[in-house]
Structure formats: C-alpha cells, structure tokens
Design an enzyme around this catalytic site. Sequence first.
Site, PDB file in Angstrom:
ATOM      1  N   LEU A 138       1.317   2.266  -0.020  1.00  0.00           N
ATOM      2  CA  LEU A 138       1.874   2.233  -1.375  1.00  0.00           C
ATOM      3  C   LEU A 138       1.995   3.703  -1.767  1.00  0.00           C
ATOM      4  CD1 LEU A 138      -0.129  -0.687  -3.021  1.00  0.00           C
ATOM      5  CD2 LEU A 138       2.184  -0.718  -2.049  1.00  0.00           C
ATOM      6  N   PRO A 139       3.210   4.247  -1.717  1.00  0.00           N
ATOM      7  CA  PRO A 139       3.418   5.703  -1.687  1.00  0.00           C
ATOM      8  C   PRO A 139       3.151   6.439  -3.002  1.00  0.00           C
ATOM      9  CG  PRO A 139       5.511   4.574  -1.776  1.00  0.00           C
ATOM     10  CD  PRO A 139       4.465   3.507  -1.646  1.00  0.00           C
ATOM     11  N   CYS A 140       1.882   6.537  -3.357  1.00  0.00           N
ATOM     12  CA  CYS A 140       1.515   7.280  -4.557  1.00  0.00           C
ATOM     13  C   CYS A 140       1.806   8.768  -4.404  1.00  0.00           C
ATOM     14  CB  CYS A 140       0.054   7.032  -4.917  1.00  0.00           C
ATOM     15  SG  CYS A 140      -1.120   7.336  -3.590  1.00  0.00           S
ATOM     16  N   HIS A 141       1.994   9.229  -3.168  1.00  0.00           N
ATOM     17  CA  HIS A 141       2.326  10.648  -2.957  1.00  0.00           C
ATOM     18  C   HIS A 141       3.710  10.982  -3.498  1.00  0.00           C
ATOM     19  CE1 HIS A 141       3.744   8.509   0.670  1.00  0.00           C
ATOM     20  NE2 HIS A 141       4.727   9.402   0.675  1.00  0.00           N
ATOM     21  N   ARG A 142       4.527   9.987  -3.771  1.00  0.00           N
ATOM     22  CA  ARG A 142       5.886  10.221  -4.306  1.00  0.00           C
ATOM     23  C   ARG A 142       5.906  10.386  -5.818  1.00  0.00           C
ATOM     24  NH1 ARG A 142       8.392   5.383  -0.674  1.00  0.00           N
ATOM     25  NH2 ARG A 142       7.883   6.319   1.342  1.00  0.00           N
TER      26      ARG A 142
END
Length: 173
Positions: A138-142
């Site tokens: 779940l791409p929280c880095h984005r």
Amino acid sequence: MTEYLTTAVHSPWGEFTVITAPQGLVFVGSPGRVGLNEWQQFAPQWRTAAAAPMPSDQAAALQRAFTAYFTGAQHTVQWPLAPFSTGTPQQQQVWQALAAVPYGTTISYTALAARCGLAHAVRAVASAVGKNPLLIVLPCHRIIRQDGSVGQYRAGTAMKQQLITFEHDQLTV
C-alpha cells in the site's frame, strides 16, 4: 487464533520481514529490521503473537511477487491482502485509498485527505499514512507534503525518496 507465517523478502534496499495470515499479507516491515520485533510492536493485538517460518514454496512465490515490483516488471506487489486486523475504520479507509495512487506519481497528504472525504482532517490522514502496516504494497511512499518535500516514512525518509525515484525512473525508461 490467527496463524501467522513469516519470511524475509530480499530487495535492492535490504531484507523486509513479511507476515501473512491465511487470507493474505498483514505486515511488511522496514528494510534491515528482519525478525518479528517490528511487527509485534506495531499493533497491540500482535504484541504476543507468534509467526511460524513460511513454507519454502510459499516464501519463494512471495519473493517472486516482490521481485517483480523491485525490478519494475509489475507496478504493484501481486499478492492477496488479508482484511485489516489493525487500525480504526478511518485509518483503514486511508490505507485503501493508498492503493489508488498511481505508480510513479506522488500526491500530497492534503490531496489524499480530499480523496478520502476527509479534507478537514489532513493531520489524521497523515497519521494514518504513517501507520500503514503494508509498506510498498500500500504505497504510502507516494504521499508527500504539500510543499513537495517527502515527509516522514516508517522505513526512513531516504528510503521513501529512493522508492519515489525508483518508480519515476521506471516510467521514463
């Protein structure tokens, strides 16, 4: 009682501890923090939980799913997710919204809050992003700050910037 399994997934940034339940992924740890400690400290219900070593065939398949993302062959980690067993309903709503942020792009915490119908609660949304149990998947880095700076990341801001750059570069190849 949920039966959890664990394995270490290799990446260009180090090893990630991955925890699964029968329904799918439940936790992806920070690189370099192999073992159960980070997972057990992440949520109250996991503090006393145990995880058995993942069978080698399943671990190899999971490694292939992550490797496909790490090499740019896939834009997501293709593996089922277990229903969330941690977090408030609002946090879970934010985590689900993370999956809709396109590969190779970034949006602000403010924009994510608006997408979730929580424009009045940007700080709560940012806190939920920080409590995402599934790094990379779940791409929280984005999700970045309104001013364009990367903001915080459980695996460290350097790792967050590396993931953003990696995805962007994969799209321009």
